[in-house]
Design a protein around this motif. Structure first.
Motif, short mmCIF file in Angstrom:
data_model
loop_
_atom_site.label_atom_id
_atom_site.label_comp_id
_atom_site.label_asym_id
_atom_site.label_seq_id
_atom_site.Cartn_x
_atom_site.Cartn_y
_atom_site.Cartn_z
N LEU A 68 45.50 32.02 30.91
CA LEU A 68 45.28 33.34 31.51
C LEU A 68 46.58 34.02 31.90
O LEU A 68 46.58 35.20 32.26
CB LEU A 68 44.39 33.22 32.75
N ARG A 69 47.67 33.28 31.82
CA ARG A 69 48.95 33.82 32.26
C ARG A 69 49.37 35.00 31.40
O ARG A 69 49.29 34.95 30.17
CB ARG A 69 50.01 32.71 32.21
N GLY A 70 49.79 36.08 32.06
CA GLY A 70 50.24 37.27 31.35
C GLY A 70 49.19 38.33 31.21
O GLY A 70 49.53 39.47 30.85
N ASP A 71 47.93 38.02 31.48
CA ASP A 71 46.89 39.04 31.38
C ASP A 71 47.00 39.98 32.59
O ASP A 71 46.88 39.53 33.74
CB ASP A 71 45.51 38.39 31.34
N PRO A 72 47.22 41.27 32.40
CA PRO A 72 47.48 42.16 33.54
C PRO A 72 46.29 42.31 34.48
O PRO A 72 46.49 42.45 35.69
CB PRO A 72 47.82 43.50 32.86
N LEU A 73 45.07 42.26 33.98
CA LEU A 73 43.92 42.45 34.86
C LEU A 73 43.61 41.19 35.65
O LEU A 73 43.09 41.26 36.76
CB LEU A 73 42.69 42.90 34.06
N ILE A 74 43.93 40.04 35.10
CA ILE A 74 43.81 38.79 35.86
C ILE A 74 44.76 38.84 37.05
O ILE A 74 44.40 38.49 38.19
CB ILE A 74 44.13 37.57 34.98
N LEU A 75 45.98 39.29 36.82
CA LEU A 75 46.96 39.38 37.91
C LEU A 75 46.52 40.40 38.94
O LEU A 75 46.67 40.18 40.15
CB LEU A 75 48.34 39.75 37.33
N ARG A 76 46.00 41.56 38.50
CA ARG A 76 45.52 42.56 39.46
C ARG A 76 44.37 42.03 40.30
O ARG A 76 44.30 42.28 41.50
CB ARG A 76 45.07 43.82 38.71
N SER A 77 43.44 41.31 39.67
CA SER A 77 42.30 40.79 40.41
C SER A 77 42.71 39.75 41.45
O SER A 77 42.03 39.58 42.47
CB SER A 77 41.28 40.18 39.44
N CYS A 78 43.82 39.06 41.20
CA CYS A 78 44.32 38.06 42.16
C CYS A 78 45.30 38.67 43.16
O CYS A 78 45.63 38.02 44.16
CB CYS A 78 45.00 36.91 41.42
N GLY A 79 45.80 39.86 42.90
CA GLY A 79 46.80 40.47 43.77
C GLY A 79 48.13 39.77 43.71
O GLY A 79 48.85 39.69 44.70
N LEU A 80 48.50 39.26 42.51
CA LEU A 80 49.74 38.50 42.35
C LEU A 80 50.54 39.05 41.17
O LEU A 80 49.98 39.69 40.27
CB LEU A 80 49.43 37.01 42.09
N ARG A 81 51.86 38.80 41.19
CA ARG A 81 52.72 39.19 40.07
C ARG A 81 52.81 38.08 39.02
O ARG A 81 53.21 38.34 37.88
CB ARG A 81 54.12 39.53 40.57
N ASP A 82 52.46 36.86 39.40
CA ASP A 82 52.45 35.75 38.46
C ASP A 82 51.43 34.74 38.96
O ASP A 82 51.22 34.58 40.17
CB ASP A 82 53.83 35.11 38.35
N LEU A 83 50.80 34.04 38.03
CA LEU A 83 49.79 33.05 38.40
C LEU A 83 50.46 31.76 38.83
O LEU A 83 51.50 31.36 38.27
CB LEU A 83 48.85 32.78 37.23
N PRO A 84 49.86 31.04 39.79
CA PRO A 84 50.41 29.72 40.17
C PRO A 84 50.15 28.69 39.08
O PRO A 84 49.30 28.90 38.20
CB PRO A 84 49.64 29.39 41.45
N THR A 85 50.84 27.59 39.14
CA THR A 85 50.60 26.50 38.20
C THR A 85 49.36 25.73 38.63
O THR A 85 48.88 25.86 39.76
CB THR A 85 51.81 25.56 38.15
#
Length: 482
Positions: A109-126
């Motif tokens: 899921l890393r890099g998907d802009p809407l996934i990041l928006r839904s989490c309120g983050l600039r990058d996903l955690p590991t």
């Protein structure tokens, strides 16, 4: 807040609302398209997303003050590290909604802009960061998750306007690895030596919500180990919903225990519990002595009787049912001591304190099958049977997040246009809920493109008349919540 539009290149689009053309105008030869070669595949960071439907869920969670609720219950209980409690909780929620079943699926899921928006983050955690986060959910953190879930359920049930609530209680087996904490060898017919968990769940049949889940080792008895869980269910209902509801419980034969019945009687609850055909109860004799069966429906009959359990010093009202499974044969089947099936009929017995007639009780107990279907939905759709770590607390927290995600999606569907159905004798869900796989196909997993025409962030989707109709319907409900 991004605006969602469906982009059309030209007005000759057959799906354009101003066009009345039909496919009958097109020649048969024009319906086919020749494919000459394989497509070239490129990976670019141009704002494309595979989960455009997350914008719908984001707007719903924003309307319900979801972030504030997470901070209220988990802020001082569980540490979120650099990503924060709210961000990590939304990561787990988003992972489950889009179909991820394991923590390592976060890398896809890393890099998907809407996934990041839904989490309120600039990058996903590991996945290691999320695993450490789940391991911090000791008893206090899990109680906080249960409180959040109770609020999510109560938010919708208060609007149900029902006088009674039907609760199904049952356990299910989850196979684990040999090194998983808290797992024990239990009774699994096809995997007798496999370690497992045996979580117990309470399902609110009237609305499709899960009231709660409690993770247990695989070597416990479903009925005897259910007393603390039943007490928690009664406490949750009284604290979140009040005393205005009459509670009706449906359970299988494992719960026909003296302490279970006493707990239900103490809390003035009604029940319909299946009675096992064991030697001490002698239900086979009642079947042999019955000369008149009442017809319930085609192939199903029943009769009422009483059952005295001398060891408990109690007498129950019971109804014994038989269901035809095949035509009579010449072979003289004898009723077995523990299995009353005689080759022609399958027998079952229900002990109850409800004032229901034979036909109504048959249909009422038949509604319990929706609970098993809902558990299957949790396993196949939301990863309930996934064991993400070797830590018992982390795995218990994962299961709490699964039912929390299920309840949020249930509320999302109910509050965005579902029409309530009339109540039936089966006491099943009052709303025609869609499965999580259907939601993903129709709403969530839709390709989109984030861009900024005239400086305004916009989510653009491929034109499809059915998708556009559903999206605009949901937008209207979210813009004007009831």
């Amino acid at each position: 807040m991004p605006f969602i539009s469906v982009y059309r290149e030209a007005t000759n689009d057959p799906f354009h609302p101003k066009r009345k053309a039909t496919y009958s105008e097109t020649k048969k030869a024009d319906l086919r398209c020749r494919v000459n070669d394989n497509l070239e595949v490129e990976f670019t960071a141009e704002g494309r997303t595979s989960y455009a439907g997350l914008e719908l869920l984001m707007r719903y969670l924003r309307n319900t003050k979801w972030n504030r609720q997470l901070r209220r219950y988990l802020g001082g209980v569980v540490s979120g590290g650099d990503f924060g409690v709210v961000g990590l909780c939304r990561v787990i929620l988003g992972l489950m909604v889009v179909g991820g079943r394991r923590l390592r699926h976060l890398d896809f899921l890393r890099g998907d802009p809407l996934i990041l928006r839904s989490c309120g983050l600039r990058d996903l955690p590991t996945d290691e960061s999320v695993s450490r986060f789940l391991k911090r959910f000791a008893s206090g953190g899990q109680e906080a998750l249960k409180a959040i879930n109770a609020d999510v359920v109560a938010h919708r049930i208060r609007l149900l306007r029902a006088r009674s609530l039907t609760i199904d209680v049952d356990g299910t087996v989850l196979c684990t690895g040999k090194e998983v904490g808290g797992a024990r060898r239990g009774y699994i017919p096809h995997h007798r030596k496999v370690r497992s968990y045996y979580p117990i769940t309470a399902y609110l049949a009237d609305s499709g919500h899960f009231l709660g889940v409690h993770t247990r080792p695989g070597n416990v008895n479903d009925g005897s180990a259910s007393i603390p869980f039943l007490k928690d269910v009664f406490t949750q209902v009284k604290q979140s919903l009040g005393h205005a509801y009459t509670l009706q419980f449906r359970m299988d034969g494992d719960f026909f225990k003296e302490d279970v019945v006493e707990t239900l009687d103490k809390n003035k609850a009604f029940y319909a519990i299946k009675v096992p055909f064991c030697n001490g109860l002698d239900l086979q004799r009642k079947i042999r002595e019955c000369t008149q069966w009442q017809r319930i429906e085609k192939g199903v009959d029943g009769f009422t009787s009483t059952l005295t359990v001398k060891k408990w010093v109690r007498t129950f009202n019971i109804v014994i049912f038989r269901k035809r499974v095949m035509h009579p044969t010449r072979k003289n089947y004898q009723l077995d001591l523990f299995d009353p099936d005689d080759g022609t009929f399958e027998y079952s017995s229900v002990a109850t304190n409800l004032s229901l007639k034979v036909r109504a009780l048959w249909r009422f107990t038949a509604g319990r099958g929706m609970h098993e279907k809902a558990i299957g939905e949790l396993k196949t759709g939301l990863g309930f049977d996934t064991i993400p770590t070797h830590d018992y607390n982390a795995n218990s927290a994962w299961q709490q997040f699964v039912i929390l995600t299920h309840n949020l999606l249930t509320n999302f569907q109910i509050e965005t246009g579902l029409t309530k159905r009339n109540r039936t004798w089966k006491n099943t869900n009052r709303w025609p809920l869609k499965s999580i796989r259907t939601l993903r196909f129709e709403l969530i997993n839709r390709a989109g493109y984030l861009l900024r025409p005239q400086g305004r962030l916009t989510l653009r989707l491929q034109p499809n008349i059915h998708t556009e109709k559903q999206y605009r319907k949901i937008f209207n409900f979210l813009r004007n919540p009831a």
